[in-house]
Design a protein around this motif. Structure first.
Motif, PDB file in Angstrom:
ATOM      1  N   THR A   1       0.677  -1.748   0.084  1.00  0.00           N
ATOM      2  CA  THR A   1      -0.116  -0.282   0.200  1.00  0.00           C
ATOM      3  C   THR A   1       1.034   1.723  -0.163  1.00  0.00           C
ATOM      4  N   LEU A   2       2.049   1.148   0.844  1.00  0.00           N
ATOM      5  CA  LEU A   2       3.106   2.187   0.473  1.00  0.00           C
ATOM      6  C   LEU A   2       3.438   2.539  -0.651  1.00  0.00           C
ATOM      7  N   LEU A   3       3.617   1.818  -1.566  1.00  0.00           N
ATOM      8  CA  LEU A   3       3.734   2.474  -3.182  1.00  0.00           C
ATOM      9  C   LEU A   3       3.534   2.949  -3.986  1.00  0.00           C
ATOM     10  N   VAL A   4       1.975   2.765  -3.437  1.00  0.00           N
ATOM     11  CA  VAL A   4       0.887   3.913  -4.172  1.00  0.00           C
ATOM     12  C   VAL A   4      -0.158   4.299  -3.256  1.00  0.00           C
ATOM     13  N   ASP A   5       0.321   5.243  -2.357  1.00  0.00           N
ATOM     14  CA  ASP A   5      -1.329   5.710  -1.221  1.00  0.00           C
ATOM     15  C   ASP A   5      -0.599   7.595  -1.357  1.00  0.00           C
ATOM     16  N   ASP A   6       0.154   7.565  -2.224  1.00  0.00           N
ATOM     17  CA  ASP A   6      -0.129   9.478  -2.998  1.00  0.00           C
ATOM     18  C   ASP A   6       0.450   9.494  -4.443  1.00  0.00           C
ATOM     19  N   GLY A   7      -0.207  10.169  -4.758  1.00  0.00           N
ATOM     20  CA  GLY A   7      -0.447  10.488  -6.180  1.00  0.00           C
ATOM     21  C   GLY A   7       1.296  10.604  -6.756  1.00  0.00           C
ATOM     22  N   SER A   8       1.865  11.160  -6.041  1.00  0.00           N
ATOM     23  CA  SER A   8       3.170  11.536  -6.687  1.00  0.00           C
ATOM     24  C   SER A   8       3.770   9.985  -7.343  1.00  0.00           C
ATOM     25  N   LYS A   9       3.435   9.242  -6.395  1.00  0.00           N
ATOM     26  CA  LYS A   9       4.283   8.013  -6.300  1.00  0.00           C
ATOM     27  C   LYS A   9       2.950   7.097  -7.405  1.00  0.00           C
ATOM     28  N   VAL A  10       2.226   7.440  -7.442  1.00  0.00           N
ATOM     29  CA  VAL A  10       1.368   7.114  -8.702  1.00  0.00           C
ATOM     30  C   VAL A  10       2.082   6.866 -10.321  1.00  0.00           C
ATOM     31  N   VAL A  11       2.335   8.091 -10.234  1.00  0.00           N
ATOM     32  CA  VAL A  11       2.354   9.600 -11.101  1.00  0.00           C
ATOM     33  C   VAL A  11       3.819   8.453 -11.791  1.00  0.00           C
ATOM     34  N   THR A  12       4.973   8.904 -10.444  1.00  0.00           N
ATOM     35  CA  THR A  12       6.272   8.164 -11.149  1.00  0.00           C
ATOM     36  C   THR A  12       5.886   6.466 -11.552  1.00  0.00           C
ATOM     37  N   LEU A  13       5.341   6.126 -11.192  1.00  0.00           N
ATOM     38  CA  LEU A  13       5.670   4.650 -10.965  1.00  0.00           C
ATOM     39  C   LEU A  13       4.545   4.303 -12.873  1.00  0.00           C
TER      40      LEU A  13
ATOM     41  N   ARG B   1       8.390  -7.292 -19.273  1.00  0.00           N
ATOM     42  CA  ARG B   1       8.308  -8.138 -19.309  1.00  0.00           C
ATOM     43  C   ARG B   1       9.352  -9.368 -19.285  1.00  0.00           C
ATOM     44  N   SER B   2      10.269  -8.112 -18.431  1.00  0.00           N
ATOM     45  CA  SER B   2      11.967  -8.174 -18.522  1.00  0.00           C
ATOM     46  C   SER B   2      11.541  -7.981 -16.998  1.00  0.00           C
ATOM     47  N   PRO B   3      12.433  -9.141 -16.808  1.00  0.00           N
ATOM     48  CA  PRO B   3      13.574  -9.448 -14.834  1.00  0.00           C
ATOM     49  C   PRO B   3      14.291  -8.268 -14.729  1.00  0.00           C
ATOM     50  N   ILE B   4      15.118  -6.964 -15.386  1.00  0.00           N
ATOM     51  CA  ILE B   4      15.814  -6.671 -15.690  1.00  0.00           C
ATOM     52  C   ILE B   4      15.119  -5.029 -14.466  1.00  0.00           C
ATOM     53  N   LEU B   5      13.952  -4.660 -14.789  1.00  0.00           N
ATOM     54  CA  LEU B   5      12.695  -3.843 -14.403  1.00  0.00           C
ATOM     55  C   LEU B   5      12.612  -3.895 -12.805  1.00  0.00           C
ATOM     56  N   LEU B   6      13.062  -5.542 -12.174  1.00  0.00           N
ATOM     57  CA  LEU B   6      13.342  -5.520 -11.342  1.00  0.00           C
ATOM     58  C   LEU B   6      14.475  -4.463 -10.002  1.00  0.00           C
ATOM     59  N   VAL B   7      14.954  -4.160 -11.251  1.00  0.00           N
ATOM     60  CA  VAL B   7      16.271  -3.848 -10.544  1.00  0.00           C
ATOM     61  C   VAL B   7      16.007  -2.778  -9.805  1.00  0.00           C
ATOM     62  N   ALA B   8      14.871  -1.963 -10.212  1.00  0.00           N
ATOM     63  CA  ALA B   8      14.671  -0.453  -9.869  1.00  0.00           C
ATOM     64  C   ALA B   8      13.922  -1.496  -8.618  1.00  0.00           C
ATOM     65  N   LEU B   9      13.720  -2.267  -8.575  1.00  0.00           N
ATOM     66  CA  LEU B   9      12.697  -2.708  -6.832  1.00  0.00           C
ATOM     67  C   LEU B   9      13.332  -1.915  -6.231  1.00  0.00           C
ATOM     68  N   PRO B  10      14.587  -1.441  -5.221  1.00  0.00           N
ATOM     69  CA  PRO B  10      15.468  -0.877  -4.244  1.00  0.00           C
ATOM     70  C   PRO B  10      15.127   0.624  -4.256  1.00  0.00           C
ATOM     71  N   THR B  11      15.437   1.098  -5.160  1.00  0.00           N
ATOM     72  CA  THR B  11      15.588   2.356  -5.490  1.00  0.00           C
ATOM     73  C   THR B  11      13.877   3.168  -5.286  1.00  0.00           C
ATOM     74  N   ILE B  12      12.568   2.145  -5.581  1.00  0.00           N
ATOM     75  CA  ILE B  12      11.523   2.804  -5.231  1.00  0.00           C
ATOM     76  C   ILE B  12      11.098   2.490  -3.507  1.00  0.00           C
ATOM     77  N   MET B  13      12.060   1.442  -2.890  1.00  0.00           N
ATOM     78  CA  MET B  13      11.029   0.595  -1.889  1.00  0.00           C
ATOM     79  C   MET B  13      11.869   2.095  -1.344  1.00  0.00           C
ATOM     80  N   TRP B  14      12.710   2.468  -1.166  1.00  0.00           N
ATOM     81  CA  TRP B  14      13.353   3.011  -0.663  1.00  0.00           C
ATOM     82  C   TRP B  14      12.975   4.808  -0.282  1.00  0.00           C
ATOM     83  N   ARG B  15      12.845   5.132  -1.475  1.00  0.00           N
ATOM     84  CA  ARG B  15      11.548   6.128  -2.053  1.00  0.00           C
ATOM     85  C   ARG B  15      10.408   6.273  -1.232  1.00  0.00           C
ATOM     86  N   PHE B  16       9.864   5.784  -1.514  1.00  0.00           N
ATOM     87  CA  PHE B  16       8.454   5.569  -1.348  1.00  0.00           C
ATOM     88  C   PHE B  16       7.942   5.297   0.144  1.00  0.00           C
TER      89      PHE B  16
END
Length: 513
Positions: free
Chosen positions: A301-313, A326-341
């Motif tokens: 829920t913390l990933l999408v609880d703010d409009g700015s977060k949704v727009v960024t995603l 479709r690419s597992p490479i996009l998972l490399v972005a998860l740590p950055t997204i998580m600590w920010r959000f």
């Protein structure tokens, strides 16, 4: 009695099955063709360009990107625009490294070692260009060149995969992507070194050069402590991609994961606290890890609880042409997204500033990997879309440009125009002598760090300065003091100050005793 034979003869005497059997075979063949990875009627991938066609387009785009970034930075500098104190901080750091000194950054506090704020020993490299060109603007040019180098790396591989025209356009889309443009506008930050390293590592991964991918990723742990988690995620993707393809180094990805995670723990739990004036990692308290562990559903829920977060995603996915998911490479972005959000700082949530810069090499590598994976898909519609995904990504990037800071270059009355306070800014700066101790806000901080000892006016524990400089309009005050001299005397009991300059919203107070 005649025997009925349902077979017929071909001219060479061979028998063929009856009509109804042939119809069944044709139906089966059609079904097999629809499930095949490549259909003859569908367009084939373009052959990889050779010679100048392979590198010419990406090189031109990279050079144009470098020129654009440098032009923006110089014009922004000329207009005395200071988005934050980061440029001043890193210029002080570069000045120390240029003279082979510890990175004591007085903007953060008296005697403050910047390695006790973030773990970025790779920034010692800044000492070399700064020693040759001792100017804060040098850092902005270095950042632009590093970003431009990543533009060439991404564009060059896009050409390999998509052909000269489409690949060059993808490189251009990367060059004007919201993460890179936002970082240029926000001025220098340590992630400048992370962007090309990520681009080199991910392109090596796409080319199945496993060892090179790991070696380019490894130094990221020395750019910033949180990037160790990015390296760990990249290591897991590397391990996944290598399964069954490299029997000599099957554990390379897992070793890289351990390297990244280990440095994050070591830097945040040991090295940074050891160099921090408060014996702690200052940013650890911004994420309530305990609450997330005890209420695990908040991790989603913390990933999408703010409009700015949704727009960024949404922007991150859209800029991959949507095929990057479709690419597992996009998972490399998860740590950055998580600590920010997960943090309690709203500045982290949006797509502006420098926070999304490290996501751009990941997004475009995921785009290219997604195209390649889609081409091999058994689904005909997905194979067909694989040839439209890159144009979609280019279109998304182009549509975003008017909303980004880079669009200011196209408005003669904006970035190109002289600042209304430029004359006053130059005059007040000229009033301050070299080697003076100056306490100031973010307004003209970056213009003083090359030749004076600068302290931030918002810190406690500063020594009594020779001068206090206040920018009442652009210094970050809310509200700014009306009398810089009186404000300084109140904060430094036993001292006296007098106003020696007051024009254009700038007040300069000099200590007289």
């Amino acid at each position: 009695m005649a025997v009925t034979d349902d077979t017929t003869k071909t001219p060479d005497g061979a028998s063929t099955p009856p009509a109804e059997d042939r119809a069944d075979e044709r139906a089966k063949t059609a079904a097999d063709e629809d499930a095949a990875p490549v259909v003859a009627s569908e367009p084939l991938a373009p052959p990889e360009p050779r010679g100048a066609a392979a590198w010419g387009g990406p090189l031109v785009v990279a050079l144009l990107a470098a020129a654009t970034y440098a032009t923006f930075s110089v014009l922004q500098w000329r207009r005395f625009e200071s988005p934050s104190w980061d440029l001043g901080i890193f210029t002080q750091l570069a000045r120390r490294y240029a003279h082979v000194e510890a990175p004591i950054v007085t903007i953060k506090g008296d005697g403050f070692n910047l390695l006790g704020d973030h773990f970025h020993p790779l920034l010692t490299l800044l000492g070399v260009p700064y020693r040759v060109f001792p100017h804060a603007l040098t850092l902005l040019i270095v950042q632009g060149l590093l970003f431009a180098a990543s533009v060439y790396v991404v564009g060059r591989h896009a050409v390999r995969l998509l052909g000269a025209l489409q690949g060059t356009l993808v490189g251009a889309a990367y060059a004007v992507s919201f993460g890179l443009v936002g970082a240029v506008a926000a001025q220098f930050h340590e992630i400048a070194f992370a962007v090309p390293l990520l681009a080199l590592s991910l392109v090596a991964l796409l080319r199945e050069r496993w060892l090179a991918a790991a070696l380019w990723a490894a130094p990221l742990v020395f750019v910033k402590e949180d990037l160790g988690l990015t390296v760990a995620a990249l290591g897991l993707v590397l391990w996944w991609k290598m399964r069954g393809r490299d029997t000599q180094r099957p554990s390379l990805g897992l070793w890289l994961t351990g390297w990244g995670f280990g440095w994050t723990v070591l830097s945040t739990a040991v090295l940074i606290p050891a160099l921090n004036t408060q014996d702690q990692w200052d940013y650890g308290s911004r994420i309530d890890v305990g609450a997330i562990v005890t209420h695990p559903w908040t991790a989603i829920t913390l990933l999408v609880d703010d409009g700015s977060k949704v727009v960024t995603l949404l922007l991150l996915v859209a800029i991959t042409g949507f095929i990057g998911v479709r690419s597992p490479i996009l998972l490399v972005a998860l740590p950055t997204i998580m600590w920010r959000f997960y943090a309690d700082n709203g500045y982290y949530y949006g797509h502006t500033w420098h926070y999304s810069a490290v996501l751009m090499p990941i997004a475009f590598a995921a785009l290219l990997d997604g195209v390649l994976l889609a081409r091999r898909s058994p689904r005909g519609w997905l194979r067909r879309y694989s040839f439209a995904a890159a144009p979609v990504a280019v279109a998304v990037a182009a549509m975003l440009v008017p909303q980004l800071d880079v669009a200011r270059l196209g408005r003669p009355d904006d970035l190109w125009a002289q600042s209304s306070r430029a004359v006053e800014a130059r005059q007040v700066l000229a009033t301050i002598p070299d080697d003076a101790v100056v306490e100031t806000d973010i307004g003209l901080m970056s213009y003083l760090v090359d030749r004076t000892d600068v302290f931030y006016v918002g810190n406690t524990g500063n020594p009594a300065p020779d001068y206090v400089l206040i920018d009442q309009y652009g210094g970050g005050w809310n509200p700014a003091p009306n009398d810089a001299a009186q404000d300084a005397q109140d904060r430094f009991p036993g001292t006296t100050f007098r106003i020696v300059y007051n024009a254009g919203g700038y007040q300069l107070a000099q200590r007289t005793s």
